[in-house]
Scaffold this motif. Structure first.
Motif, PDB file in Angstrom:
ATOM      1  N   MET A   1      -6.290  17.014   7.250  1.00 29.83           N
ATOM      2  CA  MET A   1      -7.481  15.552   7.773  1.00 29.83           C
ATOM      3  C   MET A   1      -7.749  14.966   6.034  1.00 29.83           C
ATOM      4  SD  MET A   1     -10.495  17.791   9.258  1.00 29.83           S
ATOM      5  CE  MET A   1     -11.950  17.035   9.210  1.00 29.83           C
ATOM      6  N   GLN A   2      -7.217  15.485   5.554  1.00 29.64           N
ATOM      7  CA  GLN A   2      -7.468  15.013   3.545  1.00 29.64           C
ATOM      8  C   GLN A   2      -5.744  13.832   3.741  1.00 29.64           C
ATOM      9  OE1 GLN A   2      -7.007  17.547   0.423  1.00 29.64           O
ATOM     10  NE2 GLN A   2      -8.679  18.944   0.605  1.00 29.64           N
ATOM     11  N   GLN A   3      -4.848  14.288   4.555  1.00 30.54           N
ATOM     12  CA  GLN A   3      -3.343  13.368   3.969  1.00 30.54           C
ATOM     13  C   GLN A   3      -3.545  12.132   5.661  1.00 30.54           C
ATOM     14  OE1 GLN A   3      -1.520  13.360   2.339  1.00 30.54           O
ATOM     15  NE2 GLN A   3       0.076  12.314   3.571  1.00 30.54           N
ATOM     16  N   ARG A   4      -4.858  11.917   6.473  1.00 31.53           N
ATOM     17  CA  ARG A   4      -4.934  11.062   6.779  1.00 31.53           C
ATOM     18  C   ARG A   4      -5.687   9.787   6.308  1.00 31.53           C
ATOM     19  NH1 ARG A   4      -7.019  14.942  11.360  1.00 31.53           N
ATOM     20  NH2 ARG A   4      -8.356  14.002  12.029  1.00 31.53           N
TER      21      ARG A   4
ATOM     22  N   GLY B   1       1.287  -1.367  -0.369  1.00 32.16           N
ATOM     23  CA  GLY B   1      -0.050   0.094  -0.216  1.00 32.16           C
ATOM     24  C   GLY B   1       0.926   1.503   0.124  1.00 32.16           C
ATOM     25  N   TYR B   2       0.747   2.213  -0.642  1.00 29.75           N
ATOM     26  CA  TYR B   2       1.248   3.401  -0.703  1.00 29.75           C
ATOM     27  C   TYR B   2       0.972   4.621  -0.951  1.00 29.75           C
ATOM     28  CZ  TYR B   2       5.096   5.742  -3.506  1.00 29.75           C
ATOM     29  OH  TYR B   2       5.514   6.665  -3.509  1.00 29.75           O
ATOM     30  N   VAL B   3       1.533   4.918   0.360  1.00 25.78           N
ATOM     31  CA  VAL B   3       1.050   6.639   0.446  1.00 25.78           C
ATOM     32  C   VAL B   3       1.919   8.482   0.767  1.00 25.78           C
ATOM     33  CG1 VAL B   3       0.454   8.588   3.086  1.00 25.78           C
ATOM     34  CG2 VAL B   3      -0.014   5.750   3.197  1.00 25.78           C
ATOM     35  N   PHE B   4       1.306   8.957  -0.697  1.00 28.40           N
ATOM     36  CA  PHE B   4       1.705   9.654  -1.347  1.00 28.40           C
ATOM     37  C   PHE B   4       1.704  11.023  -0.396  1.00 28.40           C
ATOM     38  CE2 PHE B   4       0.189   7.385  -4.777  1.00 28.40           C
ATOM     39  CZ  PHE B   4       1.024   6.830  -6.000  1.00 28.40           C
ATOM     40  N   GLN B   5       2.965  11.669  -1.102  1.00 28.97           N
ATOM     41  CA  GLN B   5       3.570  13.390  -0.961  1.00 28.97           C
ATOM     42  C   GLN B   5       2.626  13.706  -0.375  1.00 28.97           C
ATOM     43  OE1 GLN B   5       7.153  14.074  -2.069  1.00 28.97           O
ATOM     44  NE2 GLN B   5       7.376  15.285  -0.228  1.00 28.97           N
ATOM     45  N   ALA B   6       1.616  13.996  -1.705  1.00 29.59           N
ATOM     46  CA  ALA B   6      -0.172  14.497  -1.446  1.00 29.59           C
ATOM     47  C   ALA B   6      -1.078  13.695  -1.290  1.00 29.59           C
ATOM     48  CB  ALA B   6       0.118  15.411  -2.463  1.00 29.59           C
TER      49      ALA B   6
ATOM     50  N   PHE C   1     -16.708  15.813   1.339  1.00 26.45           N
ATOM     51  CA  PHE C   1     -15.999  15.427   0.203  1.00 26.45           C
ATOM     52  C   PHE C   1     -14.011  16.150   0.291  1.00 26.45           C
ATOM     53  CE2 PHE C   1     -20.269  14.875  -1.642  1.00 26.45           C
ATOM     54  CZ  PHE C   1     -19.583  13.264  -2.511  1.00 26.45           C
ATOM     55  N   PRO C   2     -13.428  15.426   0.007  1.00 27.53           N
ATOM     56  CA  PRO C   2     -11.993  16.202   0.198  1.00 27.53           C
ATOM     57  C   PRO C   2     -12.159  17.535   0.648  1.00 27.53           C
ATOM     58  CG  PRO C   2     -11.820  14.140  -1.592  1.00 27.53           C
ATOM     59  CD  PRO C   2     -13.361  14.419  -1.444  1.00 27.53           C
ATOM     60  N   TRP C   3     -12.492  18.091  -0.253  1.00 31.85           N
ATOM     61  CA  TRP C   3     -12.339  19.722  -0.563  1.00 31.85           C
ATOM     62  C   TRP C   3     -13.482  20.471   1.197  1.00 31.85           C
ATOM     63  CZ3 TRP C   3     -17.433  21.320  -0.636  1.00 31.85           C
ATOM     64  CH2 TRP C   3     -18.249  20.950  -2.520  1.00 31.85           C
ATOM     65  N   GLN C   4     -13.855  19.128   1.557  1.00 28.84           N
ATOM     66  CA  GLN C   4     -14.465  19.764   2.799  1.00 28.84           C
ATOM     67  C   GLN C   4     -13.885  19.749   4.257  1.00 28.84           C
ATOM     68  OE1 GLN C   4     -17.794  18.075   2.560  1.00 28.84           O
ATOM     69  NE2 GLN C   4     -19.392  19.540   2.082  1.00 28.84           N
ATOM     70  N   LEU C   5     -12.399  18.864   3.821  1.00 31.06           N
ATOM     71  CA  LEU C   5     -11.477  18.179   5.142  1.00 31.06           C
ATOM     72  C   LEU C   5     -10.277  19.051   4.910  1.00 31.06           C
ATOM     73  CD1 LEU C   5     -13.423  16.401   4.737  1.00 31.06           C
ATOM     74  CD2 LEU C   5     -11.678  14.682   5.637  1.00 31.06           C
ATOM     75  N   SER C   6      -9.756  19.582   5.768  1.00 31.85           N
ATOM     76  CA  SER C   6      -8.110  20.481   5.874  1.00 31.85           C
ATOM     77  C   SER C   6      -7.128  19.701   5.307  1.00 31.85           C
ATOM     78  CB  SER C   6      -7.941  20.688   7.155  1.00 31.85           C
ATOM     79  OG  SER C   6      -7.662  19.487   7.807  1.00 31.85           O
TER      80      SER C   6
ATOM     81  N   PRO D   1       4.213  11.109   5.440  1.00 30.67           N
ATOM     82  CA  PRO D   1       2.898  10.737   5.634  1.00 30.67           C
ATOM     83  C   PRO D   1       2.393  12.387   6.501  1.00 30.67           C
ATOM     84  CG  PRO D   1       3.629   9.049   6.409  1.00 30.67           C
ATOM     85  CD  PRO D   1       4.812   9.758   5.537  1.00 30.67           C
ATOM     86  N   PHE D   2       3.369  12.389   7.118  1.00 28.96           N
ATOM     87  CA  PHE D   2       2.738  13.469   8.727  1.00 28.96           C
ATOM     88  C   PHE D   2       3.619  14.376   8.375  1.00 28.96           C
ATOM     89  CE2 PHE D   2       3.139   8.806  10.649  1.00 28.96           C
ATOM     90  CZ  PHE D   2       1.831   8.681  10.310  1.00 28.96           C
ATOM     91  N   GLY D   3       4.089  14.865   6.805  1.00 28.08           N
ATOM     92  CA  GLY D   3       4.857  16.068   6.738  1.00 28.08           C
ATOM     93  C   GLY D   3       3.830  17.192   6.537  1.00 28.08           C
TER      94      GLY D   3
END
Ligand SMILES: Nc1ncnc2c1ncn2[C@@H]1O[C@H](COP(=O)(O)OP(=O)(O)OP(=O)(O)O)[C@@H](O)[C@H]1O
Ligand SMILES: [Mg+2]
Lengths: 275, 384
Positions: A158-161, A98-103, A150-155, A180-182
């Protein structure tokens, strides 16, 4: 406990251990319009099953590139790589990581829940199983209650989480995490560090983790890989053996500070390469 | 008193006051017909006084709320009603003079101010906001129709040049049977069939083209050339190929709508970012899975763009194509024959029908777009 007991140089790995990532003399050169970019050169690396390996190094040194090579998103131009004993492409097709991207890379037309279930849909899991796993993963990153947003409703944090939850729901044995936590604040970051450590201790997953933060690397890792500026090389590999159920308190201990010091020395030595 | 005088209301009050003094209708030298003043037209006079009062009051106190704007609108409605009555029942039609036009100008200033206030209305309650959003264009449209009516009637514009909307409306109401037949022939048959076929084939070919790089390079310039073909040239040929009935019109529409859809979809298919594609790769998602889960959704804004362009192109294409031979029904056929017979009101009734159908069609596509791509930055509203 002496320093030696905590910190060891890598000994050649016993062949009996399960090797997840095996990289030998791997190099990668990008051909660009203004000539070749030597991103990685002569990288040797072994990651064993159940290890938590952090990659730390200056910006642009090739950490992301290294992770992308492991994930078969980039092809090495030299050397050998085996993931779980097979080629990276085969490993990718087997869905072994599983891959978590920088964005965050969330799809804007899907709700948070449906973003998390995206990989599960592609794997053709049943609907109940998808929802169950999404619920669990979102709870782990404390996003329960945000399923229908929706993603754009989150900070940004939160999106990264949410993107971490998506990688966790996938439930692969190998987790590749690129800073992931940058984007998160210190408190949330500490909390997620602890959660990640617990998850790792409980599930015996193998984790490859890119970070810029020395304390984060030392706290999380069983092995820290220090890289030099471009062309990226591995200049030090530090093994630690803090207890698996460690808490944030160990950051005050002399052992912890010793390891952090050695990482910092390594980074500094890498920089003097440039002069 | 709000500190500043309301300029629009001031203008309205001044012009309403002047209209009370100036002659409302001109003199006809031949017949020696009398010039009419307010004293001859008590209904219109009362409306003028109402405008003066409203103008003065709101110049002083300002149109500061929607309620006040609605009061202003009510005064305007009363004034407009009296103006139309004076035109048609007191013989002002064709003879309207300074005073009358000053009164119309006064109404204009009032309606402008009222619509402005309602347009700037913001409410957190969805229902109220939507009502305000609807009132503005409706009030504006009605005002334009009213202007059209009083100008054509007041100046006595010949009906062959431009009939007043009331006449077009009467014609529309009395010919609903013919209009429905034309609508069915042109819109329900030719437009719908051509639109669905043209857009559908454009979409499917775009997906095929996307897989074959040389087609992508070779077909797109060709597409631009074909979409530049004048329909005037293509339509007669399509009539020869597919006959007089709606099929030939649908064929013209297919030609017109195919390439906008193709070009837009092809660029839409490359709208998905590299990061998202990498994400799908890490899940070992196959071609079709990535197409349906990532690339087509990301292309939707482009596809809807083409659907909207094509909705207007399709109706124009069908009407123009009918100029080149049809059975004796259809909106384009009716327009070309009724113009020949000088039945201009019927032509305008068909134009009104085309405008209605076109607006409804476009509106339906735009509505679907809002529903389907509400996630897109151009639509989304932060709601918590
Ligand atoms: N697709 C590409 N084409 C050309 N050069 C590239 C490409 N991707 C990366 N590079 C170059 O390779 C080098 C390593 O990049 P990489 O993204 O791996 O750095 P990084 O260590 O992850 O940096 P950071 O900590 O800032 O994320 C950089 O100098 C970058 O410019
Ligand atoms: Mg990076």
């Amino acid at each position: 406990m002496t320093l030696q007991a905590v910190v060891n140089n890598v000994a050649p790995m016993a062949a009996s251990k399960d090797v997840v990532v095996d990289i030998q003399k791997m190099s990668l050169t990008f051909q660009t319009a203004d000539g070749p970019v030597y991103a990685l050169s002569e990288v040797d690396l072994t990651i064993n099953k159940g290890e938590f390996v952090s990659f730390i190094g200056p910006s642009g040194c090739g950490k992301t590139t290294l992770l992308r090579v492991i994930a078969d998103l980039e092809r090495a131009t030299g050397g050998d790589i085996l993931i779980n004993g097979v080629s990276p492409q085969q490993a990718r097709e087997d869905r072994s990581y599983g891959y978590v991207f920088q964005a965050p890379a969330l799809l804007p037309w899907r709700s948070i829940e449906r973003n998390v279930t995206l990989p599960l849909e592609i794997m053709e899991l049943s609907k109940e199983e998808r929802l169950r796993r999404a619920h669990e993963a979102l709870k782990l990153v404390e996003l329960n209650g945000f399923e229908k947003k929706f993603p754009w409703q989150l900070s940004g944090g939160m999106q990264q989480r949410a993107s971490i939850a998506r990688a966790l729901s996938f439930d692969a044995d190998l987790l590749l995490m690129d800073e992931p936590f940058g984007a998160l604040d210190e408190i949330v970051r500490d909390h997620l560090n602890e959660q990640l450590l617990k998850l790792w201790a409980r599930t015996n997953k193998t984790v490859a983790f890119v970070t810029h933060s020395i304390p984060e690397a030392v706290f999380l890792s069983s092995k820290i890989v220090v890289m030099s500026p471009r062309p990226g090389r591995i200049i030090d590999v530090i093994e630690t053996d803090f207890a698996k159920d460690r808490t944030l308190d160990i950051r005050e201990t002399p052992e912890f500070l010793e390891v952090a010091h050695r990482v910092r020395e390594g980074l500094r030595a890498g920089h003097s390469y440039d002069d | 008193m709000t500190g500043k005088l309301d300029k629009f209301c001031l203008v309205a009050a001044v012009f309403a006051l002047l209209s009370l003094v100036f002659p409302l209708s001109g003199v006809d030298i031949d017949t020696g017909k009398n010039v009419a003043f307010v004293s001859d037209l008590p209904g219109l006079a009362s409306a003028m006084v109402a405008c003066v009062v409203a103008g003065v009051v709101f110049t002083w106190y300002g149109v500061t709320s929607v309620l006040r704007a609605c009061i202003v609108l009510a005064v305007v409605v009363f004034g407009a009603w009296q103006a139309v009555a004076a035109l048609y029942h007191q013989g002002l039609a064709g003879y309207a003079s300074y005073g009358f036009w000053m009164f119309i100008f006064s109404l204009w200033a009032l309606v402008w101010r009222a619509i402005d206030v309602i347009a700037n209305y913001h409410s957190l309650e969805n229902g109220k906001q939507q009502t305000a959003n609807i009132i503005v264009p409706v009030a504006f449209g009605i005002w334009l129709l009213f202007l059209w009516e009083v100008i054509t009637a007041g100046f006595g514009v010949p009906q062959v040049l431009l009939p007043p909307p009331s006449m077009i409306g009467a014609r529309f109401a009395s010919s609903t049977g013919i209009l429905w037949d034309d609508f069915r022939q042109t819109f329900l048959k030719a437009v719908i069939a051509g639109y669905v076929l043209g857009c559908g084939s454009g979409l499917i070919v775009a997906i095929a083209v996307d897989r074959v790089p040389f087609l992508k390079r070779g077909l797109l310039p060709l597409g631009n050339m074909v979409s530049a073909l004048p329909i005037i040239g293509v339509a007669p040929i399509m009539v020869m190929w597919f006959g007089f009935d709606w099929q030939s019109k649908a064929a013209v529409i297919v030609i017109m709508t195919f390439f906008p859809m193709l070009v837009n979809t092809v660029s839409g298919l490359s709208a998905a970012g590299r990061l998202e594609k990498d994400l799908m790769a890490t899940y070992a998602s196959g071609y079709w899975s990535t197409l349906f889960r990532l690339r087509l959704p990301a292309a939707l804004p482009f596809i809807f763009n083409a659907l909207k362009i094509n909705s207007t192109l399709a109706l124009i294409g069908a009407i123009v194509a009918e100029f080149f031979g049809t059975p004796i029904v259809g909106m384009g056929f009716r327009i070309s024959t009724e113009v020949g017979r000088m039945n201009v009101d019927m032509v305008w009734a068909e134009i009104a029908l085309a405008a209605l159908a076109g607006t409804a069609f476009y509106g339906a596509v735009a509505f679907a777009e809002r529903k389907v791509t509400s996630w897109h930055p151009s639509f989304r509203v932060r709601r918590h």
